[in-house]
Design an enzyme around this catalytic site. Structure first.
Site, mmCIF file in Angstrom:
data_model
loop_
_atom_site.group_PDB
_atom_site.id
_atom_site.type_symbol
_atom_site.label_atom_id
_atom_site.label_comp_id
_atom_site.label_asym_id
_atom_site.label_seq_id
_atom_site.Cartn_x
_atom_site.Cartn_y
_atom_site.Cartn_z
ATOM 1 N N ASP A 108 17.804 34.254 -34.305
ATOM 2 C CA ASP A 108 18.519 33.096 -34.929
ATOM 3 C C ASP A 108 17.545 32.146 -35.790
ATOM 4 O O ASP A 108 17.762 31.571 -36.992
ATOM 5 C CB ASP A 108 19.314 32.158 -34.179
ATOM 6 C CG ASP A 108 18.678 31.654 -32.906
ATOM 7 O OD1 ASP A 108 18.048 32.266 -32.346
ATOM 8 O OD2 ASP A 108 18.989 30.437 -32.436
ATOM 9 N N ASP A 109 16.400 32.115 -35.473
ATOM 10 C CA ASP A 109 15.328 31.308 -36.118
ATOM 11 C C ASP A 109 14.933 32.066 -37.423
ATOM 12 O O ASP A 109 14.797 31.447 -38.367
ATOM 13 C CB ASP A 109 13.962 31.622 -35.235
ATOM 14 C CG ASP A 109 14.092 31.191 -33.794
ATOM 15 O OD1 ASP A 109 13.509 29.692 -33.599
ATOM 16 O OD2 ASP A 109 14.616 31.656 -33.035
ATOM 17 N N ASN A 131 16.074 25.610 -24.998
ATOM 18 C CA ASN A 131 15.135 25.025 -25.521
ATOM 19 C C ASN A 131 14.525 23.751 -24.732
ATOM 20 O O ASN A 131 13.509 23.558 -24.826
ATOM 21 C CB ASN A 131 15.285 24.578 -26.903
ATOM 22 C CG ASN A 131 15.344 25.752 -27.904
ATOM 23 O OD1 ASN A 131 14.868 26.719 -27.837
ATOM 24 N ND2 ASN A 131 16.078 25.618 -29.067
ATOM 25 N N GLU A 160 20.156 23.768 -21.452
ATOM 26 C CA GLU A 160 20.174 24.622 -22.386
ATOM 27 C C GLU A 160 18.585 25.413 -22.650
ATOM 28 O O GLU A 160 17.732 24.471 -22.126
ATOM 29 C CB GLU A 160 20.336 23.994 -23.848
ATOM 30 C CG GLU A 160 20.316 24.694 -24.966
ATOM 31 C CD GLU A 160 18.964 24.704 -25.646
ATOM 32 O OE1 GLU A 160 18.547 25.632 -26.247
ATOM 33 O OE2 GLU A 160 18.200 23.637 -25.387
ATOM 34 N N HIS A 164 22.527 29.730 -33.766
ATOM 35 C CA HIS A 164 22.167 28.568 -33.300
ATOM 36 C C HIS A 164 21.275 27.779 -34.172
ATOM 37 O O HIS A 164 21.899 26.930 -34.965
ATOM 38 C CB HIS A 164 21.408 28.672 -32.095
ATOM 39 C CG HIS A 164 21.939 29.335 -30.806
ATOM 40 N ND1 HIS A 164 22.905 28.817 -30.210
ATOM 41 C CD2 HIS A 164 22.015 30.568 -30.343
ATOM 42 C CE1 HIS A 164 23.701 29.537 -29.260
ATOM 43 N NE2 HIS A 164 22.673 30.618 -29.243
#
Length: 324
Positions: free
Chosen positions: A13-14, A165, A163, A238
């Site tokens: 997703d990055d 991160n 989460e 995300h």
């Protein structure tokens, strides 16, 4: 135009967040910084360089922190594979890294621009951002805002409470949320609405070309890991949510809150505790003055999925035309 530094750990997703930031004319991508998270920092840096090489994205890329501030390293190999970006094929990088450490790149870039013109967009663990704020505290007043993917006000995705991160470097997240700058938390409650539905995949497929194929390959790979481990119906996009909100502020609704990061709890470490103003938030987190509530954070709440999908499709179209 939004001037941004994208701090990331590619990561599937990055990669889409990088493409969205590079493609849209409302974003001035000043640079990409990398961090350990989805995989080790060597792999996340290589992946960032390869994505930029493949699609002609000419911005500085600076390698950052190899691990969290205090805790042992946590990676997401089970989600992103052995390279951190398994599935799609990418060429080797054809340009060199910026010679600066990511922390110094962030500081230098913020200090070189006019105050309140640079937005920091961390979409991996917040280690680089925290270290930059600690090394040069003046950036806290100069940064326009921080739009960060991470956290949740409901439940986590690596533990019931946390989460990924934030869990991967909770002390860094604590530094970021306690600093005096404007922080928008784009957490799981929002990003789990940002799904690559069959309709979106069909729209991207219809565009054809290598960029379309790259994104479809990302979603095909992530579908196997998200579905099996996280029980999400379709791949979640995300990190691109943060960039999308800077392109179109109406892509999601927000609420004001006071956000604290749990850094000591045995079962809840990495939890983002959100005290919402609109929902009758408590006026104290504890008994001391330092724990009094200040509803200065912003929490992403409800995604306009149609607008979000339109931005993804628009990015693929623009990059495909540029590559032709």
């Amino acid at each position: 135009m939004e001037k941004i530094i994208l701090d990331c750990d590619p990561g599937h997703d990055d990669a889409i967040a990088i493409l969205l930031a590079a493609a849209n004319p409302k974003i001035d991508l000043l640079g990409i910084t990398t961090v350990s998270g989805n995989h080790n920092v060597d792999n996340t840096t290589r992946n960032a360089l390869s994505v930029c090489t493949a699609y002609g994205i000419k911005v500085p890329v600076a390698k950052g922190s190899p691990g969290p501030l205090l805790i042992d390293q946590v990676l997401a190999v089970e989600i992103h594979g052995e390279t951190g970006l398994d599935g799609p094929e990418l060429p080797p990088a054809s340009f060199e890294l910026d010679r600066r450490h990511a922390v110094d790149f962030i500081i230098d870039t913020v200090m070189a621009h006019e105050p309140k013109t640079v937005t920091l967009v961390p979409v991996g663990p917040y280690t680089n951002i925290a270290l930059a704020a600690r090394k040069e505290p003046r950036i806290v007043e100069r940064v326009k805002r921080v739009v960060a993917m991470g956290g949740s006000f409901s439940r986590g995705n690596i533990t019931p409470a946390a989460e990924f991160n934030v869990y991967a470097d909770p002390e860094a997240a604590d530094v970021v949320f306690r600093a005096g700058w404007d922080v928008t938390m784009v957490g799981l409650d929002l990003t789990h609405q940002a799904l690559a539905t069959p309709d979106l995949q069909d729209r991207v497929r219809a565009l054809g070309g290598s960029i379309s194929r790259f994104i479809l390959d990302i979603w095909e790979f992530i579908a196997t890991t998200h579905g099996g481990l996280l029980q999400i119906e379709y791949p979640a996009i995300h990190d691109a949510c943060c960039v999308a909100a800077l392109i179109d502020p109406e892509v999601f609704s927000t609420e004001k809150a006071d956000i604290r990061v749990e850094i000591a709890g045995h079962w809840t470490k990495g939890m983002t505790v959100c005290n919402f103003e609109k929902m009758g938030g408590m006026r104290h987190f504890g008994g001391t003055a330092s724990e009094q509530v200040n509803f200065r954070h912003t929490v992403a709440m409800k995604l306009d999925h149609t607008k979000f999908c339109d931005l993804i499709v628009d990015a693929v179209e623009r990059l495909t035309r540029q590559k032709a």
